[in-house]
Scaffold this active site. Sequence first.
Site, PDB file in Angstrom:
ATOM      1  N   GLU A 241       5.320  -3.212  -0.489  1.00  0.00           N
ATOM      2  CA  GLU A 241       4.922  -1.983  -0.025  1.00  0.00           C
ATOM      3  C   GLU A 241       4.066  -1.063  -0.963  1.00  0.00           C
ATOM      4  O   GLU A 241       4.645  -1.079  -2.174  1.00  0.00           O
ATOM      5  CB  GLU A 241       5.704  -1.310   0.908  1.00  0.00           C
ATOM      6  CG  GLU A 241       5.314  -0.036   1.546  1.00  0.00           C
ATOM      7  CD  GLU A 241       6.216   0.607   2.621  1.00  0.00           C
ATOM      8  OE1 GLU A 241       7.661  -0.018   2.900  1.00  0.00           O
ATOM      9  OE2 GLU A 241       5.963   1.198   3.160  1.00  0.00           O
TER      10      GLU A 241
ATOM     11  N   ASN B 132       6.268   1.305   6.267  1.00  0.00           N
ATOM     12  CA  ASN B 132       5.721   2.705   7.057  1.00  0.00           C
ATOM     13  C   ASN B 132       4.487   3.048   6.636  1.00  0.00           C
ATOM     14  O   ASN B 132       3.513   3.457   7.275  1.00  0.00           O
ATOM     15  CB  ASN B 132       6.684   3.722   6.693  1.00  0.00           C
ATOM     16  CG  ASN B 132       7.995   3.569   7.392  1.00  0.00           C
ATOM     17  OD1 ASN B 132       8.227   2.727   8.315  1.00  0.00           O
ATOM     18  ND2 ASN B 132       9.084   4.000   6.742  1.00  0.00           N
TER      19      ASN B 132
ATOM     20  N   ASN C 210       4.283  -1.930  12.289  1.00  0.00           N
ATOM     21  CA  ASN C 210       5.641  -1.822  11.541  1.00  0.00           C
ATOM     22  C   ASN C 210       6.779  -0.751  12.167  1.00  0.00           C
ATOM     23  O   ASN C 210       5.967   0.278  12.433  1.00  0.00           O
ATOM     24  CB  ASN C 210       5.413  -1.477   9.944  1.00  0.00           C
ATOM     25  CG  ASN C 210       6.823  -1.311   9.367  1.00  0.00           C
ATOM     26  OD1 ASN C 210       7.587  -2.076   9.059  1.00  0.00           O
ATOM     27  ND2 ASN C 210       7.314  -0.189   8.861  1.00  0.00           N
ATOM     28  N   GLU C 211       7.735  -1.130  12.591  1.00  0.00           N
ATOM     29  CA  GLU C 211       8.884  -0.443  12.965  1.00  0.00           C
ATOM     30  C   GLU C 211       8.162   0.733  14.142  1.00  0.00           C
ATOM     31  O   GLU C 211       8.294   1.971  13.910  1.00  0.00           O
ATOM     32  CB  GLU C 211       9.648   0.644  11.988  1.00  0.00           C
ATOM     33  CG  GLU C 211      10.326  -0.366  11.016  1.00  0.00           C
ATOM     34  CD  GLU C 211      11.212   0.243  10.120  1.00  0.00           C
ATOM     35  OE1 GLU C 211      11.127   1.394   9.993  1.00  0.00           O
ATOM     36  OE2 GLU C 211      12.123  -0.434   9.720  1.00  0.00           O
TER      37      GLU C 211
ATOM     38  N   TYR D 281      19.221  -2.338   7.072  1.00  0.00           N
ATOM     39  CA  TYR D 281      19.691  -2.153   5.557  1.00  0.00           C
ATOM     40  C   TYR D 281      21.139  -1.565   5.552  1.00  0.00           C
ATOM     41  O   TYR D 281      21.708  -1.065   6.837  1.00  0.00           O
ATOM     42  CB  TYR D 281      19.030  -0.996   4.927  1.00  0.00           C
ATOM     43  CG  TYR D 281      17.379  -1.143   4.575  1.00  0.00           C
ATOM     44  CD1 TYR D 281      17.214  -2.068   3.537  1.00  0.00           C
ATOM     45  CD2 TYR D 281      16.288  -0.852   5.648  1.00  0.00           C
ATOM     46  CE1 TYR D 281      15.789  -2.382   3.390  1.00  0.00           C
ATOM     47  CE2 TYR D 281      15.078  -1.122   5.304  1.00  0.00           C
ATOM     48  CZ  TYR D 281      14.793  -1.897   4.388  1.00  0.00           C
ATOM     49  OH  TYR D 281      13.546  -2.180   4.213  1.00  0.00           O
TER      50      TYR D 281
ATOM     51  N   GLU E  99      12.782  -7.304   7.093  1.00  0.00           N
ATOM     52  CA  GLU E  99      13.390  -6.268   5.932  1.00  0.00           C
ATOM     53  C   GLU E  99      14.869  -6.224   5.881  1.00  0.00           C
ATOM     54  O   GLU E  99      15.223  -5.952   7.039  1.00  0.00           O
ATOM     55  CB  GLU E  99      12.981  -4.817   6.437  1.00  0.00           C
ATOM     56  CG  GLU E  99      11.331  -4.550   6.044  1.00  0.00           C
ATOM     57  CD  GLU E  99      11.006  -3.078   6.248  1.00  0.00           C
ATOM     58  OE1 GLU E  99      11.865  -2.125   5.880  1.00  0.00           O
ATOM     59  OE2 GLU E  99       9.974  -2.996   6.859  1.00  0.00           O
TER      60      GLU E  99
ATOM     61  N   GLN F 114      12.941  -4.673  -1.225  1.00  0.00           N
ATOM     62  CA  GLN F 114      11.600  -5.342  -1.289  1.00  0.00           C
ATOM     63  C   GLN F 114      11.765  -6.159  -2.502  1.00  0.00           C
ATOM     64  O   GLN F 114      12.717  -6.674  -2.947  1.00  0.00           O
ATOM     65  CB  GLN F 114      10.827  -4.029  -1.622  1.00  0.00           C
ATOM     66  CG  GLN F 114      10.507  -3.318  -0.278  1.00  0.00           C
ATOM     67  CD  GLN F 114       9.352  -2.208   0.053  1.00  0.00           C
ATOM     68  OE1 GLN F 114       8.544  -2.271  -1.002  1.00  0.00           O
ATOM     69  NE2 GLN F 114       9.503  -1.338   0.783  1.00  0.00           N
TER      70      GLN F 114
HETATM   71  O1  AHR Z   1      11.426  -0.765   2.955  1.00  0.00           O
HETATM   72  C1  AHR Z   1      11.521   0.662   3.109  1.00  0.00           C
HETATM   73  C2  AHR Z   1      11.046   1.232   4.345  1.00  0.00           C
HETATM   74  O2  AHR Z   1      12.042   0.788   5.266  1.00  0.00           O
HETATM   75  C3  AHR Z   1       9.848   0.459   5.226  1.00  0.00           C
HETATM   76  O3  AHR Z   1       8.763   1.135   4.501  1.00  0.00           O
HETATM   77  C4  AHR Z   1      10.146   0.792   6.477  1.00  0.00           C
HETATM   78  O4  AHR Z   1       9.566  -0.227   7.456  1.00  0.00           O
HETATM   79  C5  AHR Z   1      11.704   0.777   6.692  1.00  0.00           C
HETATM   80  O5  AHR Z   1      12.051   1.900   7.426  1.00  0.00           O
END
Ligand code: AHR
Length: 503
Positions: free
Chosen positions: A28, A73, A173-174, A245, A293, A353
């Site tokens: 990103e 994001n 995205n999201e 995450y 992710e 990432q």
């Molecule tokens: O990977 C970091 C961020 O985590 C990304 O930009 C977003 O998609 C997620 O919230």
Amino acid sequence: MAEKAKMIVDKDFRISKIDKRLYGSFIEHLGRAVYNGIYQPGHPSADEEGFRKDVLELVKELDVPIIRYPGGNFVSNFYWEDSVGPKDQRKKRLDLAWRTLETNEFGINEFTKWCKKANSEVMMAVNLGTRSITDALNLLEYCNLDTDTYYADLRRSHGDKEPYGIKTWCMGNEMDGPWQVGHKPAYEYGRLAAETAKAMKVMDDSLEFVLCGSSNVEMPTFPEWERITLTEAYDYVDYVSLHNYYGNRSNDTADFLAKTQDLEHFLHSVICTCDYVQAVKRSKKQINLSFDEWNVWYHTMDSDNEKMALKPWDQHPHLLEDHYNFEDALLNGLILITFLKHADRVKIACLAQLVNVIAPIMTEDDGPAWRQTIFYPFLHASKYGRGYALFCPLSSGKHDTAKHSDVTDIDATAVYNEEQGEVTIFAVNRNTEGDVEFSADLRSFEGASVIEHIGLAGYDMKAENSAGKENVAPAAFKGYTMDNGVFETILKSCSWNVIRFKV
Ligand code: AHR
């Protein structure tokens, strides 16, 4: 007496062929992922295009077949046209996602070239936050078309004669997240994603589309978000995305290592929701999962939020530079095992990432690139986890943790690589209190012999790596036996194990 665990590995119990994109990753425009990460003209290791060769070597070592780009994001306020063509004419922009100044010195022209050097495909995300169908179509024409039309001509005028041939496209995205620039309610997003994918398919019917699922399993709109958006977009998309995450804020290793139970529940719920919509639609088409992710992310969250609030609009600041420890590597191993067990539905997964930003690879601005602890489970899975995912019955002792019950001491799975004539068992002993006697019955693979048993074990849970100091790195384990097709060894308490067989 040590606990016992027993596993059966049978060549006929195949879950599915593993899609190589299970070992994808993500770059990103965030922090030092691009600038001073993969791209740093002037660095001693930079090539003629400014790409760091030391980083490229490590990316190639991980063998990453697909890389998601440019966000995250970031994509929700991205003007792709600013990131192509002559560098001196590119516009500087404010990146609202990470409150950073984006120079656009590196963009789509550079990323596609870098991916070729890394032996990776691009997984491109379109901006469905502040932009819409037209811009997605223009981007697709620029990237993939060979027609004599404005955007295809523009690409050629930028020196890229051959189309990039990008096959996998993320529809934003999201978009469920209130933090997302251009966040939308489910129905509105579902309609936009459907119409965008529909129009893009007219240009190229062979493309695959990923619909935004929930940003994480805790979202209050999960799984209604999936149900509503899929109801609108089902016929035009191929995958629904999952993001999650994990963290160990309560500093409880046993409970942290049990978190793949939550992941199992997440996968199960999304699969059920996809299949429910399929049933309602009487559709023959199955929607698969793109877990685009996933990782551990919590070490730097609080300080980063403070940094972005107090000192915005820096160029490539140090953001999300989590330094991973041994227990983080164990959790990543467990996550990879969980994906392999669901290889029939999880077709794409992106470790988020790849470089500097919550990443297995780190760089020093004035020094070398180096491997974090989490580099290794990913490396092993990517290297030895190709072929068929096998369904492996496993009996193991169980334990309870603060927030989880009936957690198996051992989590394990196996992959059969028919072409190479190899079987690999991936196993984690997540019992923090003891070793486990482990046996695997491979009698269906006549004449199977052990190639090696390698892994990570015996480290302090908080041990980390740094530039020039790899405290946590794989070692070869001895002390196994293989008799009449049955493998036996001890799996050390808190260990990542890769057991390879020639078959
Ligand atoms: O990977 C970091 C961020 O985590 C990304 O930009 C977003 O998609 C997620 O919230």
